[in-house]
Write a protein that holds these residues in place. Structure first.
Motif, PDB file in Angstrom:
ATOM      1  N   CYS A  58       0.838  -1.194   0.000  1.00  0.00           N
ATOM      2  CA  CYS A  58       0.000   0.000   0.000  1.00  0.00           C
ATOM      3  C   CYS A  58       0.875   1.248   0.000  1.00  0.00           C
ATOM      4  CB  CYS A  58      -0.916   0.014   1.228  1.00  0.00           C
ATOM      5  SG  CYS A  58      -2.309  -1.119   1.094  1.00  0.00           S
ATOM      6  N   THR A  59       0.484   2.223  -0.778  1.00  0.00           N
ATOM      7  CA  THR A  59       1.179   3.501  -0.838  1.00  0.00           C
ATOM      8  C   THR A  59       0.147   4.615  -0.816  1.00  0.00           C
ATOM      9  OG1 THR A  59       1.119   3.691  -3.254  1.00  0.00           O
ATOM     10  CG2 THR A  59       2.953   2.443  -2.306  1.00  0.00           C
ATOM     11  N   ARG A 100      -4.922   0.451  13.358  1.00  0.00           N
ATOM     12  CA  ARG A 100      -4.200   1.338  12.456  1.00  0.00           C
ATOM     13  C   ARG A 100      -2.830   0.741  12.136  1.00  0.00           C
ATOM     14  NH1 ARG A 100      -5.204   6.187  10.545  1.00  0.00           N
ATOM     15  NH2 ARG A 100      -7.041   6.384  11.888  1.00  0.00           N
ATOM     16  N   PHE A 101      -2.451   0.794  10.851  1.00  0.00           N
ATOM     17  CA  PHE A 101      -1.184   0.238  10.389  1.00  0.00           C
ATOM     18  C   PHE A 101      -0.475   1.258   9.502  1.00  0.00           C
ATOM     19  CE2 PHE A 101      -4.150  -3.229  10.995  1.00  0.00           C
ATOM     20  CZ  PHE A 101      -3.412  -4.192  11.672  1.00  0.00           C
ATOM     21  N   SER A 102       0.844   1.169   9.458  1.00  0.00           N
ATOM     22  CA  SER A 102       1.592   1.989   8.507  1.00  0.00           C
ATOM     23  C   SER A 102       1.469   1.357   7.126  1.00  0.00           C
ATOM     24  CB  SER A 102       3.059   2.075   8.919  1.00  0.00           C
ATOM     25  OG  SER A 102       3.665   0.795   8.869  1.00  0.00           O
ATOM     26  N   PHE A 103       1.688   2.152   6.086  1.00  0.00           N
ATOM     27  CA  PHE A 103       1.570   1.644   4.724  1.00  0.00           C
ATOM     28  C   PHE A 103       2.440   0.401   4.507  1.00  0.00           C
ATOM     29  CE2 PHE A 103       0.303   5.929   2.593  1.00  0.00           C
ATOM     30  CZ  PHE A 103      -0.968   5.774   3.106  1.00  0.00           C
ATOM     31  N   TYR A 107      -0.818  -4.664   2.619  1.00  0.00           N
ATOM     32  CA  TYR A 107      -0.805  -4.872   1.172  1.00  0.00           C
ATOM     33  C   TYR A 107      -2.205  -4.651   0.614  1.00  0.00           C
ATOM     34  CZ  TYR A 107       3.871  -6.924   1.334  1.00  0.00           C
ATOM     35  OH  TYR A 107       5.214  -7.119   1.493  1.00  0.00           O
ATOM     36  N   CYS A 108      -2.296  -3.853  -0.438  1.00  0.00           N
ATOM     37  CA  CYS A 108      -3.576  -3.629  -1.104  1.00  0.00           C
ATOM     38  C   CYS A 108      -3.817  -4.765  -2.095  1.00  0.00           C
ATOM     39  CB  CYS A 108      -3.578  -2.292  -1.841  1.00  0.00           C
ATOM     40  SG  CYS A 108      -3.561  -0.862  -0.728  1.00  0.00           S
ATOM     41  N   VAL A 109      -4.980  -5.379  -2.001  1.00  0.00           N
ATOM     42  CA  VAL A 109      -5.319  -6.499  -2.879  1.00  0.00           C
ATOM     43  C   VAL A 109      -5.921  -5.955  -4.168  1.00  0.00           C
ATOM     44  CG1 VAL A 109      -6.711  -8.578  -3.158  1.00  0.00           C
ATOM     45  CG2 VAL A 109      -5.702  -8.032  -0.932  1.00  0.00           C
ATOM     46  N   VAL A 110      -5.292  -6.298  -5.266  1.00  0.00           N
ATOM     47  CA  VAL A 110      -5.780  -5.871  -6.575  1.00  0.00           C
ATOM     48  C   VAL A 110      -6.711  -6.946  -7.099  1.00  0.00           C
ATOM     49  CG1 VAL A 110      -5.145  -5.197  -8.915  1.00  0.00           C
ATOM     50  CG2 VAL A 110      -3.628  -4.647  -6.995  1.00  0.00           C
ATOM     51  N   GLU A 111      -7.993  -6.622  -7.158  1.00  0.00           N
ATOM     52  CA  GLU A 111      -8.973  -7.593  -7.630  1.00  0.00           C
ATOM     53  C   GLU A 111      -8.817  -7.778  -9.133  1.00  0.00           C
ATOM     54  OE1 GLU A 111     -10.635  -9.259  -5.628  1.00  0.00           O
ATOM     55  OE2 GLU A 111     -10.577  -8.088  -3.780  1.00  0.00           O
ATOM     56  N   SER A 112      -8.721  -9.033  -9.546  1.00  0.00           N
ATOM     57  CA  SER A 112      -8.602  -9.306 -10.978  1.00  0.00           C
ATOM     58  C   SER A 112      -9.933  -9.053 -11.658  1.00  0.00           C
ATOM     59  CB  SER A 112      -8.176 -10.762 -11.207  1.00  0.00           C
ATOM     60  OG  SER A 112      -9.093 -11.640 -10.591  1.00  0.00           O
TER      61      SER A 112
END
Length: 218
Positions: A58-59, A100-103, A107-112
């Motif tokens: 994640c960014t 709460r988490f740092s970036f 991980y951001c999940v990219v849905e196919s």
């Protein structure tokens, strides 16, 4: 996971104690066992921390509200509730718990994207005023599009008609209302080229009048 690591740790500690009272040959055998256990522990940790195959770190550019994320340290999936671009943190909801988490920890999940099935073009459907019998609204044959944008309405219409075809429902009652007339026009233009429609007509007064379109399904 923690129980498994503790079990490995206990085995290693016991093996080290045994080495202190063994011959060199037996000690070497135990050292090999310990090395193997250490490798298993390392592989276990690595596999558990491996993110989802479609996940990317994640960014500030891809972290957004309602995005699905994976937290390797917890082996959990969650949904972003808040994004703090100044602190580079996200608040993630995991069931009834929010943390709460740092970036860097998320991980951001990219849905196919599923390929959109192309449908064969059908001859234009004619508007018929007499061939479709009076249709009584039920929860199974009614599609209410009021309050939706045109693109949302047409997407819902297509999806609902697909379900009705599979259920062998003969006619659909589409409620679009009057409004500016743009939604009504969009619906009827769509129906003219719809794979699902045999013909259509405006609603009769007892069906809802011109604020309704009746579609005879194939």
């Amino acid at each position: 996971f923690m129980n498994e690591l503790q079990e490995y740790r206990n085995v290693i500690v016991n093996r080290i104690r045994e080495i202190q009272s063994m011959s060199m040959k037996d000690a070497n055998t135990l050292i090999q066992d310990i090395t193997g256990l250490q490798t298993k522990v390392k592989n276990t940790i690595t596999s558990l921390q491996k993110p989802h195959e479609n996940a990317v770190p994640c960014t500030i550019h891809n972290a957004e509200k309602n995005a699905r994320v994976y937290i390797p340290s917890l082996q959990q999936y969650g949904t972003i509730e808040e994004v703090d671009t100044k602190e580079h943190t996200v608040k993630v909801r995991m069931g009834s718990i929010a943390s709460r988490f740092s970036f860097g920890d998320v991980y951001c999940v990219v849905e196919s994207k599923k390929p959109v099935a192309t449908k064969k073009k059908q001859p234009a459907v004619k508007e018929e005023t007499s061939s479709i019998p009076l249709t009584i609204q039920t929860q199974y044959n009614t599609i209410d599009l009021r309050g939706l944008r045109v693109d949302e309405a047409l997407q819902k219409l297509d999806s609902e008609l697909d379900v009705m075809i599979k259920r062998n429902i003969p006619s659909a009652v589409v409620i679009h209302g009057h409004g500016t007339g743009s939604l009504k026009k969009a619906v009827r233009d769509y129906v003219k080229h719809s794979f699902y429609a045999k013909n259509f007509r405006p609603g009769e007064p007892e069906e809802g009048g011109d604020g309704v379109t009746i579609i005879q399904l194939r």
